[in-house]
Design an enzyme around this catalytic site. Structure first.
Site, PDB file in Angstrom:
ATOM      1  N   ASP A 190       0.788  -1.354   0.009  1.00  0.00           N
ATOM      2  CA  ASP A 190      -0.016   0.067   0.034  1.00  0.00           C
ATOM      3  C   ASP A 190       0.854   1.418   0.186  1.00  0.00           C
ATOM      4  O   ASP A 190       2.062   1.165   0.280  1.00  0.00           O
ATOM      5  CB  ASP A 190      -0.990   0.014   1.100  1.00  0.00           C
ATOM      6  CG  ASP A 190      -2.149   0.640   1.230  1.00  0.00           C
ATOM      7  OD1 ASP A 190      -2.239   1.561   0.307  1.00  0.00           O
ATOM      8  OD2 ASP A 190      -3.064   0.639   1.833  1.00  0.00           O
ATOM      9  N   ASP A 220     -10.836   2.065  -3.053  1.00  0.00           N
ATOM     10  CA  ASP A 220     -11.433   1.840  -1.704  1.00  0.00           C
ATOM     11  C   ASP A 220     -12.918   1.916  -1.700  1.00  0.00           C
ATOM     12  O   ASP A 220     -13.396   1.624  -0.776  1.00  0.00           O
ATOM     13  CB  ASP A 220     -10.870   2.892  -0.655  1.00  0.00           C
ATOM     14  CG  ASP A 220      -9.626   2.473  -0.346  1.00  0.00           C
ATOM     15  OD1 ASP A 220      -9.162   1.141  -0.329  1.00  0.00           O
ATOM     16  OD2 ASP A 220      -8.919   3.070   0.537  1.00  0.00           O
TER      17      ASP A 220
HETATM   18  C1  DGJ Z   1      -5.942   1.752   2.043  1.00  0.00           C
HETATM   19  C2  DGJ Z   1      -6.179   0.883   1.255  1.00  0.00           C
HETATM   20  O1  DGJ Z   1      -6.684   1.097  -0.125  1.00  0.00           O
HETATM   21  C3  DGJ Z   1      -7.373  -0.311   1.889  1.00  0.00           C
HETATM   22  O2  DGJ Z   1      -7.554  -1.332   1.328  1.00  0.00           O
HETATM   23  C4  DGJ Z   1      -6.625  -0.623   3.241  1.00  0.00           C
HETATM   24  O3  DGJ Z   1      -5.579  -1.603   2.997  1.00  0.00           O
HETATM   25  C5  DGJ Z   1      -6.017   0.700   3.967  1.00  0.00           C
HETATM   26  N1  DGJ Z   1      -5.388   1.580   3.083  1.00  0.00           N
HETATM   27  C6  DGJ Z   1      -5.393   0.253   5.326  1.00  0.00           C
HETATM   28  O4  DGJ Z   1      -4.740   1.078   5.985  1.00  0.00           O
END
Ligand code: DGJ
Length: 760
Positions: free
Chosen positions: A507, A577
Site C-alpha cells: 500500500d 477503496d
Molecule cells: C488503503 C487501502 O486501499 C485499503 O484497502 C486498506 O488497506 C487501508 N489502506 C489500510 O490502511
C-alpha cells in the site's frame, strides 16, 4: 533493402518500417541525419512504402509558410530543444559551459531479436558535448503494440543537467478534429472515463504527487472527429509504464499537427549526468486499431497478460537503481554477487507460462479496520474457507503501535498484544483451512509516532525550515536514499523469510510533499522524483527474486498506483477503496480500458456499504465483483447462514467462469452510464465459452430493458445456456440479442449467463 525481422530499414532512402501484427509505424532520417521524421502510424504498409511517404512529406514548405515561425515544427520522432521550435520538446539539457540547447547527428543503429520481440535502437549524438540519445522501438510478435523509450548517456567529459526528457513523442496523422479520452478521478472514484475535444494549443495531464495518482492515469485514446465507438472506428492509444510523477502533453501545434508526448514529469525534476552516466526513460507503449475502443482494450489486455504482468523491466534497465554501494545493482542483501535479480520472471519477450489465475481472496480491512487479533482473524478465516475462499489476507493493524492511523507505520514487527506467538499460529490455521496467507504492508511510509521516525527523522522527504505536511498522519520515506531502500527491502524480506506469507498487498496511502533531501543540497536532490520509483521497482524486483513464490498487489489508497510500470512487479491491483457495487461499475469500466480483468481486484463487501450507505443485493454485489478478480471483504461473522450459503454458491459459480473472465477476451456490450444496463461479454480464446455479466439500477416508469446483443460469436453456430440448456443460434444472439433473466422486474438487478458453443 535489408529485412530486419519485422523491422525494415531502407538504407538508401534512410527509412525504417516497423511492422506489427496488422499495423505499421514508419520514420526516416532527414536533414543530413539531424532529424528523424515521423511518416506513418496506422494500417499495415508494404516494406517499400516509406520511401514514397518520405517523398510526399519532404520538400520545402510553400514560400508563405516559410515566413511562419512554426515552419520548423515538423513531426520529428524526438525533438531536442533548440532552434526555431516552439512546440513541446522531448529533451532539454543544460551543458557545463552554459549552452542550453541540443543539436545532434545520427551515429549508429542496432537491431536485437530476443524471444518474441524485435528492438531497434537509434543513436543520436551531440558532437559538441557528447550527449548520446538512443531512441528505442520494440515490437512484439503477434501484437499491434509499439513500445518506445529513450536512453541518455553522457559520453563527454563534463556533467550534463537533464531538465526534461520524454519517453516518446507520438505524432498522429493530420485530421480535422480529435477527441481525447482519458481516465480521471479521486480517492474512492478512480478511473472514470472523461473526454475532451482538442483544439489548437496544449492539453496537459499529469501527476505531481510522486505516484501515478487517483486523479489522472497515464493512458489515453485519440480518435479523429470523435467518431470511434466501442466496436468500430480508428483509435490510437498510449500508456506510460511509470508509477511516479508523470506528464503527457497533447498538443495541436501551430503547424497544425497533433502529438502526444510525455514521460517523467519535468516539474521540479532534473537529473545530473556525470561522464558515463546513463538515464533510461520508462517505456511508453502505443497502438493503433480501426476496430474501436473495445479492440484497443483487448489488445492492451492480451499484451499485458503476455508481456507485462509480473515481468519486471521491459526496457532492460539495470541502472541506476538502488544499490548497496559498492556492488552490483539491486542485489538483495545476502544474495551471492552476480545472482540475477530479475530471475523470478522471464525476460522481455521471452515466453512464459502466462500469469496464473487469481485465487478468490478474502481481505479483513472492512471487517476489522485496525482491530485485528489472532482470534478475530481466525474466526474470519473459518468463515471465508466455508464459502470457498482460496487466499486469506490480513490487512492493516497487525504491527506494533498500530491501534489507528496515528502510529506504528515504520515499525514492522508483529504486535505481541494481538499475536502473542507471532503470525505462525494464524498462518498455520489459514493453511489448515486450505487457504494461502497474505499480509498488508505500507513500507514507503512512516508515522511520526513510531520508533523508526524517532530514530531517523532525516529519513523522510523534507525541506529545511519548512513544515513536514502530514496526510493520514504519515510522512513519506526518502526511498531515493540507498540506506532507506536497504532498510525497506530488509523489512519485507524478513517478514517473507520468517513467515509462510504467499501474498503481499503493498500500500501507499499519501502523495509526496516537501520533496527535499537537505543532505544532498547542491547534489541534485531533485532527482528524488525518479529515484524513489526506480528504487521501489528495484526493491520489488529483488523481493520477487528472493521469494519467487510470493505474489504482490499494488495498492495506493485504492487505485492510486495503477500503471504498466507497477504491473511488471505485481500480479494484481486494488481498484478502489470504494466497494459500493453500483459506483464500482463505472470505476471498473474505466479500469478495463487498459488493464485486463484478471488484475482488477474487486471485493464483495457488506450492505449497507460502509461509505455510501447504499443497500444492494448480495447477488448484485457478487456479479459486479465477478467482472474482475473476485475477492470478499465483508464482515463474514455478521453474514447470515442464508447469505453464507448464497455466497458459497456464487463463489463456486465464479470458479467455473474464472478462466474465461480472467483469460478470455472482454467485450463491453453496454455501459451502465449510457445504456439501460451495463453488460460485459467474456469470450474464451477458442470462442467456445461465453460469459455474460450484466447489472442495472432502478427501473423507471415501469419500462423493461431491451435484450443485450452479443459480440464476436459464430453466427452459424449454436450456443447452449449452461444452466438451463436453452439453445440459441449465434446469428440470433448477435442480431436480436439475449433477454437477460430478471431484467424486466428487478431494481438493482444483475445477471450471469454462461453459454457453451455446441460442436454441431
Ligand atoms: C488503503 C487501502 O486501499 C485499503 O484497502 C486498506 O488497506 C487501508 N489502506 C489500510 O490502511
Amino acid at each position: 533493402m535489408a529485412s530486419l525481422a519485422d523491422i525494415w530499414h531502407d538504407q538508401a532512402a534512410g527509412t525504417w518500417l516497423l511492422q506489427t501484427r496488422s499495423t505499421a509505424y514508419a520514420f526516416a532520417l532527414t536533414d543530413s541525419g539531424a532529424a528523424l521524421r515521423h511518416l506513418h502510424w496506422g494500417p499495415g504498409l508494404p516494406a517499400e512504402a516509406p520511401q514514397a511517404l518520405l517523398a510526399g512529406a519532404g520538400g520545402e514548405p510553400p514560400r508563405w509558410e516559410r515566413y511562419r515561425s512554426s515552419a520548423r515544427e515538423r513531426p520529428d520522432e524526438y525533438v531536442p530543444w533548440g532552434g526555431l521550435r516552439y512546440d513541446e520538446p522531448s529533451l532539454k539539457a543544460n551543458y557545463a559551459d552554459g549552452t542550453r540547447s541540443t543539436e545532434w547527428r545520427f551515429t549508429a543503429q542496432r537491431l536485437t531479436r530476443r524471444g518474441a520481440t524485435s528492438t531497434l535502437e537509434l543513436d543520436f549524438t551531440d558532437p559538441a558535448y557528447g550527449l548520446v540519445t538512443t531512441l528505442n522501438y520494440r515490437v512484439y510478435d503477434g501484437f499491434d503494440i509499439v513500445e518506445r523509450w529513450a536512453l541518455l548517456r553522457n559520453s563527454g567529459d563534463q556533467p550534463i543537467l537533464i531538465r526534461q526528457a520524454h519517453s516518446a513523442n507520438w505524432w498522429l496523422p493530420d485530421r480535422a478534429r480529435w477527441r481525447l479520452r482519458y481516465l480521471h478521478g479521486g480517492w474512492g472514484a478512480e478511473t472514470n472515463v472523461a473526454e475532451a475535444t482538442l483544439g489548437p494549443g496544449k492539453f496537459v495531464l499529469e501527476s505531481r504527487r510522486g505516484t501515478t495518482s487517483h486523479q489522472f492515469n497515464p493512458w489515453f485514446t485519440l480518435d479523429p472527429g470523435g467518431r470511434a465507438s466501442e466496436d468500430g472506428g480508428e483509435v490510437w492509444s498510449g500508456a506510460l509504464a511509470w508509477s511516479g510523477s508523470w506528464k503527457i502533453v497533447y498538443e495541436l501545434t501551430s503547424a497544425g499537427h497533433l502529438h502526444a508526448c510525455g514521460g517523467w514529469n519535468d516539474f521540479d525534476w532534473s537529473s545530473r549526468l556525470l561522464p558515463d552516466d546513463r538515464l533510461v526513460l520508462p517505456p511508453f507503449a502505443g497502438l493503433y486499431t480501426d476496430a474501436g475502443f473495445g479492440a484497443a482494450s483487448r489488445e492492451w489486455h492480451a499484451w499485458a497478460r503476455a508481456h507485462v504482468i509480473g515481468r519486471g523491466d521491459r526496457n532492460d534497465v539495470t541502472e541506476p537503481r538502488w544499490r548497496t554501494a559498492p556492488g552490483p545493482a539491486a542485489r538483495p542483501p545476502g544474495a551471492p554477487a552476480g545472482e540475477p535479480v530479475d530471475g523470478a520472471a522471464p525476460g522481455p519477450g521471452e515466453p512464459g507460462a502466462g500469469p496464473r489465475l487469481r485465487p478468490v481472496l478474502y481481505n479483513s480491512w472492512e471487517a476489522t479496520s485496525f482491530s485485528v487479533s489472532q482470534g478475530g482473524q481466525e474466526r474470519l478465516a473459518e468463515r471465508a474457507a466455508q464459502i470457498g475462499v482460496e487466499r486469506f489476507v490480513m490487512d492493516d493493524g497487525w504491527f506494533s503501535g498500530r491501534e489507528n492511523d496515528h502510529a506504528g507505520l515504520g515499525d514492522w514487527t508483529v504486535d505481541p498484544s494481538k499475536f502473542p506467538l507471532g503470525l505462525d499460529p494464524l498462518i498455520e490455521r489459514v493453511n489448515a483451512l486450505g487457504m494461502s496467507f497474505g499480509l498488508w504492508v505500507e513500507p514507503e511510509m512512516v508515522n511520526p509516532d513510531s520508533d523508526l521516525y524517532r530514530a531517523h527523522p532525516d529519513w523522510v522527504y523534507h525541506f529545511a525550515h519548512r513544515t513536514r505536511s502530514q496526510h493520514r498522519n504519515q510522512l513519506v520515506l526518502n526511498l531515493a536514499r540507498p540506506d532507506v531502500a536497504d532498510w525497506v527491502f530488509a523489512q519485507v524480506d524478513r517478514l517473507l523469510g520468517d513467515n509462510n506469507i504467499e501474498f503481499i498487498k503493498w500500500d501507499m496511502n499519501r502523495p509526496f510533499s516537501e520533496p527535499g533531501w537537505p543532505a544532498e543540497a547542491g547534489h541534485n536532490p531533485e532527482r528524488i522524483w525518479v529515484d524513489h520509483v526506480r528504487n521501489l521497482y528495484a526493491i520489488m524486483d529483488a523481493l520477487r527474486a528472493a521469494h519467487p513464490g510470493v505474489e504482490f498487489e499494488s495498492c495506493s489508497g485504492g487505485g492510486g498506483r495503477a500503471d504498466l510500470g507497477i504491473l511488471g512487479r505485481v500480479e494484481q491491483i486494488w481498484t478502489s477503496d470504494n466497494t459500493d457495487a453500483w459506483d464500482r461499475i463505472a470505476i471498473q469500466e474505466g479500469f478495463s480500458q487498459v488493464f485486463p480483468p484478471q488484475v482488477m481486484m474487486a471485493w464483495v463487501t457488506d450492505s449497507p456499504n460502509w461509505w455510501t450507505g447504499r443497500r444492494l443485493p448480495l447477488r448484485f454485489r457478487f456479479h459486479v465483483a465477478m467482472a474482475g478478480a473476485l475477492g470478499i471483504g465483508g464482515d463474514l461473522g455478521r453474514w447470515t447462514e442464508r447469505e453464507m450459503a448464497e455466497a458459497a454458491e456464487l463463489v463456486t459459480a465464479y470458479k467455473v467462469i474464472r478462466p474465461v473472465v480472467q483469460q478470455g477476451r472482454l467485450y463491453r456490450l453496454a455501459s451502465a452510464a449510457a445504456d439501460p444496463y451495463g453488460a460485459h461479454e467474456y469470450l474464451s480464446e477458442d470462442g467456445a465459452q461465453v460469459v455474460i455479466l450484466a447489472w442495472w439500477g432502478p427501473s423507471s416508469c415501469g419500462g423493461g430493458r431491451p435484450a443485450v446483443r452479443l459480440a464476436a460469436l459464430d453466427p452459424g453456430a449454436r450456443y447452449a445456456d449452461a444452466d438451463n440448456g436453452q439453445q440459441y443460434w449465434g446469428a440470433d444472439l448477435l442480431h436480436n440479442g439475449l433477454t437477460l433473466p430478471g431484467a424486466r422486474q428487478d431494481d438493482f438487478g444483475s445477471a450471469l449467463v454462461r453459454l457453451v458453443r455446441r460442436s454441431s
